[in-house]
Design a protein around this motif. Structure first.
Motif, PDB file in Angstrom:
ATOM      1  N   GLU A   6       0.818  -1.205   0.000  1.00 36.00           N
ATOM      2  CA  GLU A   6       0.000   0.000   0.000  1.00 36.00           C
ATOM      3  C   GLU A   6       0.856   1.260   0.000  1.00 36.00           C
ATOM      4  O   GLU A   6       0.514   2.261  -0.616  1.00 36.00           O
ATOM      5  CB  GLU A   6      -0.962   0.020   1.200  1.00 36.00           C
ATOM      6  N   LYS A   7       2.009   1.197   0.680  1.00 38.49           N
ATOM      7  CA  LYS A   7       2.920   2.345   0.706  1.00 38.49           C
ATOM      8  C   LYS A   7       3.422   2.679  -0.702  1.00 38.49           C
ATOM      9  O   LYS A   7       3.520   3.848  -1.072  1.00 38.49           O
ATOM     10  CB  LYS A   7       4.106   2.070   1.618  1.00 38.49           C
ATOM     11  N   LEU A   8       3.743   1.656  -1.481  1.00 45.12           N
ATOM     12  CA  LEU A   8       4.201   1.870  -2.853  1.00 45.12           C
ATOM     13  C   LEU A   8       3.088   2.479  -3.695  1.00 45.12           C
ATOM     14  O   LEU A   8       3.317   3.446  -4.438  1.00 45.12           O
ATOM     15  CB  LEU A   8       4.679   0.565  -3.484  1.00 45.12           C
ATOM     16  N   LEU A   9       1.900   1.934  -3.591  1.00 41.67           N
ATOM     17  CA  LEU A   9       0.777   2.454  -4.372  1.00 41.67           C
ATOM     18  C   LEU A   9       0.486   3.905  -4.008  1.00 41.67           C
ATOM     19  O   LEU A   9       0.217   4.724  -4.883  1.00 41.67           O
ATOM     20  CB  LEU A   9      -0.451   1.571  -4.172  1.00 41.67           C
ATOM     21  N   LYS A  10       0.578   4.229  -2.721  1.00 40.93           N
ATOM     22  CA  LYS A  10       0.353   5.613  -2.280  1.00 40.93           C
ATOM     23  C   LYS A  10       1.462   6.518  -2.802  1.00 40.93           C
ATOM     24  O   LYS A  10       1.200   7.632  -3.262  1.00 40.93           O
ATOM     25  CB  LYS A  10       0.298   5.660  -0.749  1.00 40.93           C
ATOM     26  N   ASP A  14       0.877   9.695  -5.091  1.00 43.99           N
ATOM     27  CA  ASP A  14       1.309  11.018  -4.632  1.00 43.99           C
ATOM     28  C   ASP A  14       2.258  11.691  -5.616  1.00 43.99           C
ATOM     29  O   ASP A  14       2.253  12.914  -5.755  1.00 43.99           O
ATOM     30  CB  ASP A  14       1.987  10.920  -3.265  1.00 43.99           C
ATOM     31  N   LYS A  15       3.067  10.887  -6.298  1.00 43.57           N
ATOM     32  CA  LYS A  15       4.032  11.425  -7.275  1.00 43.57           C
ATOM     33  C   LYS A  15       3.415  11.591  -8.664  1.00 43.57           C
ATOM     34  O   LYS A  15       4.085  12.029  -9.590  1.00 43.57           O
ATOM     35  CB  LYS A  15       5.261  10.516  -7.367  1.00 43.57           C
ATOM     36  N   GLY A  16       2.138  11.220  -8.814  1.00 40.89           N
ATOM     37  CA  GLY A  16       1.456  11.410 -10.082  1.00 40.89           C
ATOM     38  C   GLY A  16       1.741  10.348 -11.127  1.00 40.89           C
ATOM     39  O   GLY A  16       1.646  10.623 -12.328  1.00 40.89           O
ATOM     40  N   TYR A  17       2.079   9.133 -10.704  1.00 46.06           N
ATOM     41  CA  TYR A  17       2.389   8.073 -11.646  1.00 46.06           C
ATOM     42  C   TYR A  17       1.149   7.244 -11.947  1.00 46.06           C
ATOM     43  O   TYR A  17       0.674   6.506 -11.107  1.00 46.06           O
ATOM     44  CB  TYR A  17       3.501   7.169 -11.106  1.00 46.06           C
ATOM     45  N   SER A  18       0.657   7.355 -13.161  1.00 46.13           N
ATOM     46  CA  SER A  18      -0.458   6.527 -13.619  1.00 46.13           C
ATOM     47  C   SER A  18       0.088   5.190 -14.096  1.00 46.13           C
ATOM     48  O   SER A  18       1.302   5.024 -14.255  1.00 46.13           O
ATOM     49  CB  SER A  18      -1.165   7.218 -14.794  1.00 46.13           C
ATOM     50  N   SER A  19      -0.799   4.232 -14.311  1.00 46.22           N
ATOM     51  CA  SER A  19      -0.369   2.935 -14.845  1.00 46.22           C
ATOM     52  C   SER A  19       0.357   3.123 -16.168  1.00 46.22           C
ATOM     53  O   SER A  19       1.359   2.461 -16.438  1.00 46.22           O
ATOM     54  CB  SER A  19      -1.572   2.011 -15.040  1.00 46.22           C
ATOM     55  N   TYR A  20      -0.133   4.044 -16.991  1.00 41.21           N
ATOM     56  CA  TYR A  20       0.503   4.312 -18.284  1.00 41.21           C
ATOM     57  C   TYR A  20       1.929   4.825 -18.088  1.00 41.21           C
ATOM     58  O   TYR A  20       2.875   4.348 -18.723  1.00 41.21           O
ATOM     59  CB  TYR A  20      -0.316   5.329 -19.078  1.00 41.21           C
TER      60      TYR A  20
END
Length: 71
Positions: A6-10, A14-20
């Motif tokens: 969950e920390k990685l996903l957050k 927070d850094k604005g990284y979408s799956s794309y």
């Protein structure tokens, strides 16, 4: 799975990284990201090192151990 991401996903959110963007910048593979989101997979040591280098962080900043109840 006792390792939670969950920390990685957050951090990614927070850094604005979408799956794309994660795919485009080859941060981690799409299959790995999907497995992490679904709680069915994890990261190998190379991916952990790559993420820590990329985000200038420690492994504990992207994952945590959660003890499972022994039912």
């Amino acid at each position: 799975m006792p390792i939670k991401y969950e920390k990685l996903l957050k951090l990614l959110e927070d850094k604005g990284y979408s799956s794309y963007r994660i795919r485009k910048e080859k941060i981690i593979g799409q299959a790995t990201l999907t497995a992490i989101k679904n709680g069915t997979g994890g990261l190998d040591h190379r991916s952990i090192a790559k993420l820590c280098e990329f985000f200038h962080c420690q492994p504990g900043d992207i994952m945590e151990y959660v003890e499972e109840s022994g039912e």
